[in-house]
Motif scaffolding. Sequence first.
Motif, PDB file in Angstrom:
ATOM      1  N   TYR A  50       0.833  -1.202   0.000  1.00 53.57           N
ATOM      2  CA  TYR A  50       0.000   0.000   0.000  1.00 53.57           C
ATOM      3  C   TYR A  50       0.868   1.253   0.000  1.00 53.57           C
ATOM      4  O   TYR A  50       0.573   2.242  -0.687  1.00 53.57           O
ATOM      5  CB  TYR A  50      -0.909  -0.033   1.221  1.00 53.57           C
ATOM      6  CG  TYR A  50      -2.128   0.844   1.124  1.00 53.57           C
ATOM      7  CD1 TYR A  50      -2.564   1.370  -0.089  1.00 53.57           C
ATOM      8  CD2 TYR A  50      -2.869   1.141   2.247  1.00 53.57           C
ATOM      9  CE1 TYR A  50      -3.691   2.158  -0.176  1.00 53.57           C
ATOM     10  CE2 TYR A  50      -4.006   1.934   2.177  1.00 53.57           C
ATOM     11  CZ  TYR A  50      -4.408   2.435   0.966  1.00 53.57           C
ATOM     12  OH  TYR A  50      -5.523   3.230   0.894  1.00 53.57           O
ATOM     13  N   CYS A 383      -6.403   6.901   7.646  1.00 54.50           N
ATOM     14  CA  CYS A 383      -6.721   5.928   6.597  1.00 54.50           C
ATOM     15  C   CYS A 383      -7.501   6.582   5.459  1.00 54.50           C
ATOM     16  O   CYS A 383      -7.197   6.369   4.277  1.00 54.50           O
ATOM     17  CB  CYS A 383      -7.529   4.770   7.180  1.00 54.50           C
ATOM     18  SG  CYS A 383      -6.619   3.724   8.331  1.00 54.50           S
ATOM     19  N   TRP A 387      -6.115   7.089   1.674  1.00 56.25           N
ATOM     20  CA  TRP A 387      -6.873   6.516   0.562  1.00 56.25           C
ATOM     21  C   TRP A 387      -7.281   7.593  -0.442  1.00 56.25           C
ATOM     22  O   TRP A 387      -7.130   7.415  -1.655  1.00 56.25           O
ATOM     23  CB  TRP A 387      -8.107   5.803   1.090  1.00 56.25           C
ATOM     24  CG  TRP A 387      -9.089   5.480   0.007  1.00 56.25           C
ATOM     25  CD1 TRP A 387      -9.036   4.451  -0.886  1.00 56.25           C
ATOM     26  CD2 TRP A 387     -10.278   6.215  -0.323  1.00 56.25           C
ATOM     27  NE1 TRP A 387     -10.113   4.502  -1.746  1.00 56.25           N
ATOM     28  CE2 TRP A 387     -10.890   5.568  -1.417  1.00 56.25           C
ATOM     29  CE3 TRP A 387     -10.883   7.347   0.217  1.00 56.25           C
ATOM     30  CZ2 TRP A 387     -12.074   6.028  -1.987  1.00 56.25           C
ATOM     31  CZ3 TRP A 387     -12.060   7.804  -0.346  1.00 56.25           C
ATOM     32  CH2 TRP A 387     -12.648   7.152  -1.427  1.00 56.25           C
ATOM     33  N   ASN A 463      -6.040  -0.160  -3.867  1.00 63.38           N
ATOM     34  CA  ASN A 463      -6.175   0.961  -2.941  1.00 63.38           C
ATOM     35  C   ASN A 463      -7.464   0.842  -2.135  1.00 63.38           C
ATOM     36  O   ASN A 463      -7.476   1.056  -0.916  1.00 63.38           O
ATOM     37  CB  ASN A 463      -6.166   2.275  -3.737  1.00 63.38           C
ATOM     38  CG  ASN A 463      -6.280   3.492  -2.847  1.00 63.38           C
ATOM     39  OD1 ASN A 463      -5.832   3.505  -1.708  1.00 63.38           O
ATOM     40  ND2 ASN A 463      -6.892   4.535  -3.365  1.00 63.38           N
ATOM     41  N   PHE A 467      -7.669  -0.131   1.833  1.00 60.63           N
ATOM     42  CA  PHE A 467      -8.326   0.871   2.681  1.00 60.63           C
ATOM     43  C   PHE A 467      -9.370   0.217   3.585  1.00 60.63           C
ATOM     44  O   PHE A 467      -9.419   0.483   4.800  1.00 60.63           O
ATOM     45  CB  PHE A 467      -8.968   1.932   1.794  1.00 60.63           C
ATOM     46  CG  PHE A 467      -9.970   2.803   2.500  1.00 60.63           C
ATOM     47  CD1 PHE A 467      -9.556   3.742   3.434  1.00 60.63           C
ATOM     48  CD2 PHE A 467     -11.325   2.676   2.237  1.00 60.63           C
ATOM     49  CE1 PHE A 467     -10.480   4.532   4.092  1.00 60.63           C
ATOM     50  CE2 PHE A 467     -12.246   3.460   2.884  1.00 60.63           C
ATOM     51  CZ  PHE A 467     -11.824   4.391   3.817  1.00 60.63           C
TER      52      PHE A 467
END
Length: 726
Positions: A50, A383, A387, A463, A467
């Motif tokens: 990530y 987060c 994202w 992604n 997330f």
Amino acid sequence: MAKKTQEEENPNSEYGQAAQYDHNFKGPVKNRGCTDIICCILFLLVIIGYIVVGVLAWIYGDPRDVLYARNSTGWFCGVGPNKDRPNLLYFDILKCAMSVNVMASVLNGFQCPTTQVCVKECPSEFWAVQIQSYVPGVEPAKVFNPNYCVPSLNLNNTELNVTDIVRQELCPFMLIPTTPVLGRCFPDIAALGNIPKDFENVPGLSASVNDTVALIKNGTGGIINSFNAKDIATRIFADFASSWPWIILGLVIAMLVSLLFLLLLRFTAPVMVWVLIFGVLAAGAYGIWHCTWEYQNYKQNAATITTIGFTTNFQSYLEVQETWLAFLIILCIVEGILLLTLIFLRTRILIAIALIQESSKAISYMMSALLYPVVTFVLLLVCVAYWGATALYLATSGSPTYKVVALNSNVSGCRGINGTENCDPLNFNSSDYPDCTSASCIFINYNSTDPFRKNLQYLQIYNAVAFLWCVNFVIALGQCTLAGAFASYYWAFEKPSDIPMFPLFGGFIRSLRYHLGSLAFGALILTLVQIMRIILEYIDQKTKGSQNSCARFIMCCLKCCLWCLEKFIKFINRNAYIMIAIYGKNFCVSAKNAFQLLMRNVIRVVVLDKVTDLLLFFGKLMVVGGVGVLSFFFFSGRIKLPGSVFRSENLNYYWMPIITVVLGSYLIAHGFFSVYNMCVDTLFLCFLEDLERNDGSAERPYFMSKGLMKILNKSNKIQKKQKAKD
């Protein structure tokens, strides 16, 4: 001796063997090892991937394309060399609104087949090149405003005449009142209605000025209505700027009321629960009386359901005796079920009340637990921000693509230019196209042929999945941390002296150090279910136009099943995290033990869940409703402060601060009550374990409170001996 319940009489039921006594168990296990290591490694690898995706998106992405407009040569307005020119002006906005040529299929966003330049201010008045200005010999510098022309054009030193400049779209031949919307000069619809008389005949237009203005209104009205929110946003911002201290005061009041409500539950829980229960029964009794009264009123009415038939006028059904008879029967059945439930489950209701009181007592010893939702909120905010930033950079990644475009496609020499030829705006020379003097090099979009852009959709999927996993992990971490803290409270024999120091911090460290894999495992299962729901919603949206009634029914059933599955997984995960926090075992074993323990006490589970939900719903209603009503009376001017500290008359939209306070109050109340709910669930599982492990003897004393032992008619023999000595 008290009569034993079914759970106590059958400790070895079909839902597993009851928990056995362990003389070494004194609360959350301290000597524990790492659990679900494979899932821990997988989660860490996903996090590393990530981060790599985020770095690649940051390297190749350029979010300025979303934040700023581009001119015809691809330069951004408002930054770099155009720092003082934040707005984008379209020379011929009509081409943007009514373009039907090939460019409509290749251009995207707000790019149009007309010259676009960055300007300091959008034009605010009508202006056009008059017919006498096209006469040879007229100096262009006396006709055009250089602020609205192509920057490379020097009006004081050019061999071009006015006609050439207009034909090549180096300067606009007409300006209309515009307003900046998202950094772009869009027509000002209100000002377009006041066309000056000397502006009625503009050379170069294929129609009259009035017809052209009408076309512009029709073509750009939707865009303007969608994005012209600057004035409203400015007013709302001004309202927030003048009322933010009072908004914060309202949120502080909500926080204090939530805290006070939770602490007072220690003393008021029995009264509130019974008042709410008897309130529901009283409401049902009133409903029965009202239905009986209506039934008697319509006794002489000859109309029936059969004679009325099907109609959309529901009022006619309420004038039929049979309708009220049906309501009466339904309410009597519901009221009877509630009364029987109250009679036969009164002991379990008392247990639920005692656990709620004990939870309030536990929170009073661990006030820091009420602040943990702030930690969860910050982590979730990180987060979401990561994202969003990654998705934005990925969407704008790739090198910009420029195409040769004929700004005046009506000229015969320009018809061969169809927007398929690549070009470089820095080295482009229109003299290479002698038959088409309006040829220009215009930014189209980002290149989608390089390997990074070809796999962009997979990176966006990665992604989104990462997330969801991270968000569910953060929530799981919070639940396991709170469970460890509250379990430390329950298994302290002498409270508060036996409660360990910093129980919340200890629960947090144990969760991260030993159970990262287990928390990630539970979060992964929930993430997979959520992904299935997202895929199902995507399929439903794509096929909605072609679905028949049978397909819609099947789709609805699938959505319902997945929704129920997600709720069930959340329930299992929540209780599994509690068992992990107490015993330190892996996720599967903890989930199995928690589920079997709850199924051995399923009636208690249902009663406690419903009583807690009822009480917390009432608490949220009281906090949000009370603060909302108070803010309404304050911001609407019905409550006035002495002096001129705050005047509601100065607000443009007084409902915006009210909505902000109400939403903020709900989030605050939800944060406080989520901690309380976790405390109730943790103490409940500990209570059930306590009943199965111990028997009240000197060797196996109960850890539950005296109130719970009194309800169950139990006691510790060591306490009886102590009383006898006294």
